[in-house]
Design a protein around this motif. Structure first.
Motif, mmCIF file in Angstrom:
data_model
loop_
_atom_site.group_PDB
_atom_site.id
_atom_site.type_symbol
_atom_site.label_atom_id
_atom_site.label_comp_id
_atom_site.label_asym_id
_atom_site.label_seq_id
_atom_site.Cartn_x
_atom_site.Cartn_y
_atom_site.Cartn_z
ATOM 1 N N GLU A 1 5.805 23.168 -2.218
ATOM 2 C CA GLU A 1 5.282 22.014 -1.506
ATOM 3 C C GLU A 1 6.112 20.769 -1.793
ATOM 4 O OE1 GLU A 1 0.628 22.182 -0.571
ATOM 5 O OE2 GLU A 1 1.118 21.590 -2.605
ATOM 6 N N LEU A 2 6.267 19.959 -0.753
ATOM 7 C CA LEU A 2 6.873 18.645 -0.887
ATOM 8 C C LEU A 2 5.765 17.626 -1.101
ATOM 9 C CD1 LEU A 2 9.419 18.762 2.027
ATOM 10 C CD2 LEU A 2 10.001 18.141 -0.312
ATOM 11 N N MET B 1 0.844 -1.175 0.000
ATOM 12 C CA MET B 1 0.000 0.000 0.000
ATOM 13 C C MET B 1 0.880 1.225 0.000
ATOM 14 S SD MET B 1 -1.600 0.485 3.845
ATOM 15 C CE MET B 1 -2.874 1.491 3.230
ATOM 16 N N LYS B 2 0.307 2.337 -0.381
ATOM 17 C CA LYS B 2 1.065 3.573 -0.335
ATOM 18 C C LYS B 2 0.187 4.729 0.130
ATOM 19 C CE LYS B 2 0.810 4.598 -5.274
ATOM 20 N NZ LYS B 2 1.604 4.834 -6.465
ATOM 21 N N ILE B 3 0.847 5.682 0.756
ATOM 22 C CA ILE B 3 0.197 6.883 1.277
ATOM 23 C C ILE B 3 0.798 8.071 0.542
ATOM 24 C CG2 ILE B 3 -0.067 8.362 3.295
ATOM 25 C CD1 ILE B 3 0.168 5.888 5.004
ATOM 26 N N LEU B 4 -0.046 8.979 0.092
ATOM 27 C CA LEU B 4 0.382 10.197 -0.590
ATOM 28 C C LEU B 4 -0.107 11.407 0.198
ATOM 29 C CD1 LEU B 4 -0.874 8.992 -4.072
ATOM 30 C CD2 LEU B 4 1.493 9.007 -3.323
ATOM 31 N N PHE B 5 0.787 12.369 0.411
ATOM 32 C CA PHE B 5 0.384 13.609 1.067
ATOM 33 C C PHE B 5 1.379 14.700 0.714
ATOM 34 C CE2 PHE B 5 3.264 11.613 4.035
ATOM 35 C CZ PHE B 5 3.935 12.640 4.660
ATOM 36 N N ARG B 6 1.075 15.931 1.098
ATOM 37 C CA ARG B 6 1.919 17.092 0.812
ATOM 38 C C ARG B 6 2.210 17.853 2.093
ATOM 39 N NH1 ARG B 6 1.392 18.956 -4.695
ATOM 40 N NH2 ARG B 6 0.133 17.482 -5.855
ATOM 41 N N GLU C 1 14.953 15.679 -5.104
ATOM 42 C CA GLU C 1 14.257 14.450 -4.738
ATOM 43 C C GLU C 1 14.999 13.763 -3.596
ATOM 44 O OE1 GLU C 1 14.055 12.132 -8.302
ATOM 45 O OE2 GLU C 1 12.494 13.396 -9.158
ATOM 46 N N TYR C 2 14.235 13.177 -2.674
ATOM 47 C CA TYR C 2 14.810 12.551 -1.490
ATOM 48 C C TYR C 2 14.129 11.214 -1.218
ATOM 49 C CZ TYR C 2 16.368 17.310 -0.862
ATOM 50 O OH TYR C 2 16.930 18.540 -1.064
ATOM 51 N N GLN C 3 14.811 10.364 -0.471
ATOM 52 C CA GLN C 3 14.225 9.107 -0.028
ATOM 53 C C GLN C 3 14.675 8.832 1.399
ATOM 54 O OE1 GLN C 3 15.606 6.072 -2.682
ATOM 55 N NE2 GLN C 3 17.731 6.264 -2.046
ATOM 56 N N GLY C 4 13.954 7.952 2.071
ATOM 57 C CA GLY C 4 14.303 7.627 3.446
ATOM 58 C C GLY C 4 13.440 6.503 3.972
ATOM 59 N N ARG C 5 13.462 6.343 5.282
ATOM 60 C CA ARG C 5 12.696 5.278 5.927
ATOM 61 C C ARG C 5 11.722 5.864 6.941
ATOM 62 N NH1 ARG C 5 17.916 1.895 6.859
ATOM 63 N NH2 ARG C 5 17.983 3.215 8.678
ATOM 64 N N GLU D 1 7.637 19.878 -5.495
ATOM 65 C CA GLU D 1 6.779 20.003 -6.669
ATOM 66 C C GLU D 1 7.192 21.219 -7.493
ATOM 67 O OE1 GLU D 1 2.150 19.468 -7.441
ATOM 68 O OE2 GLU D 1 2.625 21.165 -6.140
ATOM 69 N N GLY D 2 7.439 21.004 -8.772
ATOM 70 C CA GLY D 2 7.793 22.082 -9.673
ATOM 71 C C GLY D 2 9.231 22.542 -9.571
ATOM 72 N N ALA D 3 10.093 21.806 -8.864
ATOM 73 C CA ALA D 3 11.477 22.244 -8.682
ATOM 74 C C ALA D 3 12.248 22.285 -9.987
ATOM 75 C CB ALA D 3 12.194 21.337 -7.688
ATOM 76 N N GLY D 4 11.908 21.439 -10.933
ATOM 77 C CA GLY D 4 12.591 21.445 -12.219
ATOM 78 C C GLY D 4 12.198 22.619 -13.090
ATOM 79 N N GLU D 5 11.171 23.352 -12.673
ATOM 80 C CA GLU D 5 10.658 24.467 -13.462
ATOM 81 C C GLU D 5 11.098 25.817 -12.905
ATOM 82 O OE1 GLU D 5 6.461 23.899 -13.351
ATOM 83 O OE2 GLU D 5 6.619 21.818 -13.927
ATOM 84 N N THR D 6 12.067 25.844 -12.008
ATOM 85 C CA THR D 6 12.455 27.103 -11.373
ATOM 86 C C THR D 6 13.043 28.089 -12.374
ATOM 87 O OG1 THR D 6 14.571 26.127 -10.761
ATOM 88 C CG2 THR D 6 12.831 26.110 -9.098
#
Length: 93
Positions: free
Chosen positions: A63-64, A1-6, A31-35, A50-55
């Motif tokens: 927002e993350l 399962m996965k959870i999505l939020f901002r 982009e980041y990853q972790g536990r 979000e949108g970091a590549g469009e700066t």
């Protein structure tokens, strides 16, 4: 399962006491990853600005976007995040 939020920042999530830790960068600098390690749930997460590549277009990321993957115990994490005011989506893999 996965959870999505901002969220607006890292500290509101990592300082919540819900077990978000070991954040490290991925291939792209925004982009980041972790536990997620908590006594009631565990899993892995990825997040990105979000949108970091469009700066270059003058847009500043505000927002993350977080994706947490794990087993059914993540329902507890989703409920805990909702108590802090996060809008959470839960999806089955």
């Amino acid at each position: 399962m996965k959870i999505l939020f901002r969220s607006k920042d890292f500290s509101s999530v990592e300082g919540s006491g819900f077990g978000f830790n070991n954040r490290r960068p991925m291939a792209k600098p925004w982009e980041y990853q972790g536990r997620v390690q908590h006594r009631q749930w565990q899993g892995t997460y990825e997040c990105y600005w979000e949108g970091a590549g469009e700066t270059a277009n003058g847009r500043v990321p505000t927002e993350l976007v977080w994706t947490v993957r794990g087993d059914a115990r993540l329902f507890g994490l989703a409920a805990a995040l909702k108590t802090l005011g996060f809008v959470v989506d839960v999806e089955q893999d």
